[in-house]
Motif scaffolding. Structure first.
Motif, short mmCIF file in Angstrom:
data_model
loop_
_atom_site.label_atom_id
_atom_site.label_comp_id
_atom_site.label_asym_id
_atom_site.label_seq_id
_atom_site.Cartn_x
_atom_site.Cartn_y
_atom_site.Cartn_z
N UNK A 185 38.12 43.09 39.48
CA UNK A 185 38.29 43.25 40.73
C UNK A 185 38.18 41.93 41.66
N UNK A 186 38.55 40.70 41.03
CA UNK A 186 38.42 39.65 41.71
C UNK A 186 39.98 38.76 41.61
N UNK A 187 40.48 39.15 42.87
CA UNK A 187 41.78 38.39 42.86
C UNK A 187 41.75 37.00 43.01
N UNK A 188 40.61 36.50 43.25
CA UNK A 188 40.49 34.93 43.27
C UNK A 188 40.28 34.35 41.81
N UNK A 189 39.94 35.21 41.16
CA UNK A 189 40.11 34.68 39.39
C UNK A 189 41.58 34.52 39.26
N UNK A 190 42.33 33.40 39.63
CA UNK A 190 43.49 33.16 39.40
C UNK A 190 43.96 31.96 38.87
N UNK A 191 43.17 31.05 38.21
CA UNK A 191 43.61 29.51 37.95
C UNK A 191 43.43 29.28 36.58
N UNK A 192 44.65 28.71 36.16
CA UNK A 192 44.43 28.09 34.91
C UNK A 192 44.93 26.71 34.97
N UNK A 193 43.87 25.79 34.81
CA UNK A 193 44.11 24.41 34.99
C UNK A 193 44.35 23.66 33.36
#
Ligand code: PLP
Length: 219
Positions: A185-193
């Motif tokens: 439910x968290x679209x801001x969980x979107x990053x893979x560094x």
């Protein structure tokens, strides 16, 4: 000196993959970082707090500073007022301090969880066997001033593309699991560094959204 062609190539590769370039400016001079900025590079990464603080005041205010290296709890307060993203969070204790310092500054700080994906020994990063325990501890906390944006990892420093690719795939799999299990439910969980000078191309192929490239940008 900035290697302008190399910078352009990497920016192009990132654009192609919808990823962002974090220019790792550690050990580089103010003049060289300014040159990179003048080309249009606004996101910089440093791995030491003191070095970051020394440089920050001598450079344009609209640089987005990323803390990419291991962060000690007693140093969080110095970067909390301005840091754009903390890449290497690997303990609940550190997250709690970040939350407290962010609150003091009346802001929310974006963070990535660092996972240990390399075969090499390293003190840093959450071990893959501990992911579930870590997440179970995290999910019951109310850290209102921290936003977990995704994951970060470093592949082994080896000349073996297959191994590096496997390690990046492992990080992508952790991201997918967390996304499904805890952050749907968290679209801001979107990053893979993931991805550095030697392996950013493989990282982009394996789903990186953020590469941290240093030495390749300079000559
Ligand atoms: C130094 C560093 C990088 C960049 O490494 P290069 O090989 O110079 O591109 C990326 N991530 C972290 C955490 C670093 O410390």
């Amino acid at each position: 000196m900035v290697n302008q062609n190399s910078w352009k190539d990497i920016v192009e590769a990132c654009k192609h993959s919808d990823a962002e370039l974090i220019a790792v400016s550690k050990t580089q001079s103010i003049e060289d970082i300014q040159s990179l900025y003048d080309l249009g590079q606004k996101s910089m990464g440093e791995n030491r707090v003191q070095e970051l603080l020394d440089k920050k005041d001598k450079l344009p205010e609209d640089i987005q500073w990323h803390l990419i290296g291991h962060l000690q709890r007693n140093k969080v307060k110095y970067i909390a007022p301005f840091v754009c993203l903390i890449h290497a969070v690997d303990s609940i204790r550190l997250l709690k301090v970040i939350n407290k310092e962010a609150a003091k500054n009346d802001r929310t700080i974006d963070c990535l969880l660092q996972f240990h994906i390399a075969q090499e020994e390293s003190k840093f990063g959450i071990q893959l066997k501990d992911v579930e325990a870590f997440m179970n501890e995290l999910k019951i906390l109310e850290l209102d001033h921290v936003c977990i944006r995704g994951v970060m990892g470093m592949a082994s420093f080896v000349d073996n593309d297959t191994q590096v690719r496997n390690e990046f795939q492992r990080l992508k799999a952790v991201f997918d699991t967390l996304k499904q299990t805890y952050y749907s439910d968290y679209p801001s969980f979107d990053s893979i560094s993931m991805g550095m000078s030697g392996d950013y191309k493989i990282a982009l192929e394996e789903g990186s959204t953020m590469v941290r490239v240093g030495s390749k940008l300079f000559t």
